[in-house]
Structure formats: C-alpha cells, structure tokens
Design a protein around this motif. Structure first.
Motif, PDB file in Angstrom:
ATOM      1  N   LEU A 103       0.831  -1.207   0.000  1.00 36.23           N
ATOM      2  CA  LEU A 103       0.000   0.000   0.000  1.00 36.23           C
ATOM      3  C   LEU A 103       0.866   1.256   0.000  1.00 36.23           C
ATOM      4  N   LYS A 104       1.986   1.223   0.702  1.00 39.42           N
ATOM      5  CA  LYS A 104       2.895   2.372   0.732  1.00 39.42           C
ATOM      6  C   LYS A 104       3.469   2.638  -0.654  1.00 39.42           C
ATOM      7  N   LEU A 105       3.936   1.589  -1.311  1.00 37.30           N
ATOM      8  CA  LEU A 105       4.510   1.747  -2.646  1.00 37.30           C
ATOM      9  C   LEU A 105       3.452   2.191  -3.655  1.00 37.30           C
ATOM     10  N   SER A 106       2.246   1.650  -3.533  1.00 26.58           N
ATOM     11  CA  SER A 106       1.169   2.038  -4.436  1.00 26.58           C
ATOM     12  C   SER A 106       0.809   3.503  -4.262  1.00 26.58           C
ATOM     13  N   PHE A 109       4.989  -5.779 -11.132  1.00 25.84           N
ATOM     14  CA  PHE A 109       4.047  -4.670 -11.018  1.00 25.84           C
ATOM     15  C   PHE A 109       3.126  -4.879  -9.817  1.00 25.84           C
ATOM     16  N   ILE A 110       2.886  -3.821  -9.074  1.00 30.90           N
ATOM     17  CA  ILE A 110       1.928  -3.849  -7.972  1.00 30.90           C
ATOM     18  C   ILE A 110       0.604  -3.329  -8.528  1.00 30.90           C
ATOM     19  N   GLY A 111      -0.180  -4.233  -9.058  1.00 38.35           N
ATOM     20  CA  GLY A 111      -1.435  -3.856  -9.690  1.00 38.35           C
ATOM     21  C   GLY A 111      -2.602  -3.895  -8.724  1.00 38.35           C
ATOM     22  N   PRO A 112      -3.802  -3.575  -9.211  1.00 36.57           N
ATOM     23  CA  PRO A 112      -5.003  -3.549  -8.368  1.00 36.57           C
ATOM     24  C   PRO A 112      -5.264  -4.842  -7.584  1.00 36.57           C
ATOM     25  N   PRO A 113      -5.032  -6.051  -8.157  1.00 36.95           N
ATOM     26  CA  PRO A 113      -5.280  -7.263  -7.361  1.00 36.95           C
ATOM     27  C   PRO A 113      -4.404  -7.339  -6.115  1.00 36.95           C
ATOM     28  N   VAL A 123      -3.085  -4.774  -4.531  1.00 38.79           N
ATOM     29  CA  VAL A 123      -3.529  -3.726  -3.613  1.00 38.79           C
ATOM     30  C   VAL A 123      -4.771  -4.189  -2.847  1.00 38.79           C
ATOM     31  N   LYS A 124      -5.697  -4.821  -3.553  1.00 37.08           N
ATOM     32  CA  LYS A 124      -6.905  -5.325  -2.888  1.00 37.08           C
ATOM     33  C   LYS A 124      -6.542  -6.389  -1.863  1.00 37.08           C
ATOM     34  N   MET A 125      -5.628  -7.295  -2.218  1.00 38.66           N
ATOM     35  CA  MET A 125      -5.211  -8.336  -1.297  1.00 38.66           C
ATOM     36  C   MET A 125      -4.582  -7.715  -0.042  1.00 38.66           C
ATOM     37  N   ALA A 126      -3.780  -6.702  -0.239  1.00 37.14           N
ATOM     38  CA  ALA A 126      -3.137  -6.029   0.887  1.00 37.14           C
ATOM     39  C   ALA A 126      -4.180  -5.395   1.797  1.00 37.14           C
ATOM     40  N   LEU A 132      -4.960  -6.359   5.836  1.00 33.89           N
ATOM     41  CA  LEU A 132      -4.918  -5.380   6.920  1.00 33.89           C
ATOM     42  C   LEU A 132      -6.284  -5.220   7.580  1.00 33.89           C
ATOM     43  N   SER A 133      -7.356  -5.379   6.809  1.00 31.62           N
ATOM     44  CA  SER A 133      -8.695  -5.302   7.383  1.00 31.62           C
ATOM     45  C   SER A 133      -8.929  -6.446   8.358  1.00 31.62           C
TER      46      SER A 133
END
Length: 296
Positions: free
Chosen positions: A253-256, A273-277, A279-282, A286-287
C-alpha cells in the motif's frame, strides 16, 4: 457480503447440553453454532436446546458472542419452531442445513422475512450460513451462492454427510473431497460470500488438522467448522494474517500510494508490477488484522 465479525472458527455446541454450553461461554471461537439438529437427540431434547439458548441469552452468558443456531431441515417438522422461537435479539442468524439448491435458500430467506415483519425486526436482520452436505448441493453450489445475497453470508462444507450421500470413502490425502472443497470455495468467492471448510473429524490429531488447514488456505477458505476447542489455536493461526503478510501488505500500500502521488500510477517491487489485485489483497489482509486486534 461483508460482515463486521471474524469467521475463522465456527464451533458446534450441542445446545441441549448445559455442560457444553457453559464451556462454550469461555472459548474464543469466532462464531458459536448452537446446535439443535444432528447432535441433539432424541427429538424431545430439541425444545430443551431452544429453551437453553434463550435462557443463556437472557442471562447474558452469551453477550457479545456471534451466535448462529444450526436449525433442523425443512422436512423435519422442527424448522418453524426453531426459527420462530429464536428470532430474538442476540442471534445473528441461522445455519441452514441440507441446502440442495438456490430455491432452498430463497424459501428460508422468505420465512425469515415473514417472521421479521411479524416481530418488528428490520427486514434482513437475520443472516444465513448454508451447510452444503449432499452431492446435489455441490453440483448446485453456484445457484445456492447466487441466491439471497442480502442474507447469505457464507457456505460451509459438511463432508461427513456428503460422503455418506455420495457413497464414497475418505482417504488420508483428502483426494475424495478435494473437488467439492474447491467448487465450494470458488463459488463462494465468485458471489462475494465466505467459504467455510469442513470439520476435521480426527479432533485429537493436530498434525493432520494442520495439514488440512494448509490445503484449506490454498483453496481460498476463510474459516473452518470446529468440533473441539483444542483445535482453535491452529485454526486461528492459519486463518489469521502472519506478521510477514501484514508487513508485506503495508509495504504494498505504501509503494502504491507513492506511485500514485508521483504520477507513475503503478509501482514496481522486485521487478513485479503492484497492480489492483495486489492492492486489494493487501487491504483485505490489513482489514482482517484490524478485526483480530480489536477482538483481543
């Protein structure tokens, strides 16, 4: 459907047995499945189970616990008594047994709606966890998962009844139930509901439990049905984010965020690549970690 409570462990508790009910008030299972069905015999014990559930709620013994009574199936003659008596404050919803197709979930949802209307509860108050226990249910799992999405929060696999219905045999490697487990997990995720893995029947073999938990995580399950409190530490360990996963999620999330702020749009880590999938997993990791922290 998103829920605001954890579903790593769902522990069965025979509700007619006061000793086990008392024990359940002290365990840290995420969800208590207060059983009125298979483990409650003979039939006259089912009213004792219903009365016990209501009394324990009234006395505050189950305060702040997530409660899903496991009700009897629609052909038992007990279902209406189960649901009408137990649609009360303190009950989150019901585990609906022997769901075979989407029509069963629709029927149960409408039954709950009728009772909610009569008792003055907001429509949709009581949620459903569907128990998948037959070959027909597995074959109709997509239909089941796609029905009543405002109530159906999870589907859980009941492997013992499934194997009996199938006429199959358990094997040490779990090959006999691999396909239905995978189908249930995929269909649940495809419809935005929670997949719950089957019970581990060898409750004293924690090494075998761990082997099953590793596979369950690989298949996408988010929780497991539990028979014995001694299983809970391992179940919670495998369905909770590890410190390494939490650290990874924070870094993603920080890198994104940095990439978006700099106008790059997409970040790169270790030539990936840090793509949307990702980011969603991250965010999901955390949730869940936050929910666990709030529960401790």
């Amino acid at each position: 459907m998103k829920v605001d409570y954890l579903t790593r462990s769902l522990m069965f508790v025979p509700a007619h047995n006061e000793r086990l009910m008392d024990s359940a008030t002290r365990v840290n299972a995420d969800v208590l499945l207060l059983d009125i069905e298979d483990s409650v015999q003979p039939v006259q014990n089912k009213q004792i189970a219903r009365d016990n559930i209501l009394r324990y709620i009234d006395e505050g013994k189950l305060k702040n616990r997530v409660l899903f009574p496991r009700v009897n199936d629609r052909e038992s003659g007990e279902l209406l008594k189960d649901v009408y008596q137990l649609t009360v404050d303190g009950i989150e919803g019901f585990m609906y047994t022997k769901a075979k197709k989407g029509e069963d979930i629709y029927f149960f949802s409408k039954l709950l709606e009728t009772i909610e209307y009569e008792k003055g509860f907001p429509l949709g108050t009581f949620k459903i966890i569907a128990l998948i226990e037959t070959a027909s249910a597995v074959m109709n799992i997509q239909d089941i998962c796609g029905t009543s999405t405002n109530r159906l929060i999870a589907v859980a696999f009941g492997c013992e009844d499934f194997m009996t219905n199938l006429g199959g045999k358990h094997d040490g490697d779990g090959q006999s139930i691999f396909t239905p487990r995978a189908m249930i997990a995929m269909s649940a995720k495809a419809n935005g509901i929670i997949p719950i893995d089957t019970v581990h029947v060898k409750v004293h073999d924690l090494e075998d439990l761990e082997k099953n938990l590793i596979l369950a995580r690989k298949l996408g399950f988010e929780g497991m049905l539990v028979l014995n409190p001694k299983e809970l530490p391992l179940v919670h360990q495998y369905f909770s984010p590890s410190q390494e996963e939490i650290a990874w999620a924070k870094e993603m999330l920080k890198l994104s965020d940095e990439a978006i702020a700099s106008g790059k749009g997409v970040a790169v880590k270790d030539n990936k690549f840090i793509g949307p999938p990702m980011v969603k997993m991250a965010k999901d990791i955390l949730s869940k970690a936050k929910k666990i922290e709030q529960q401790i």
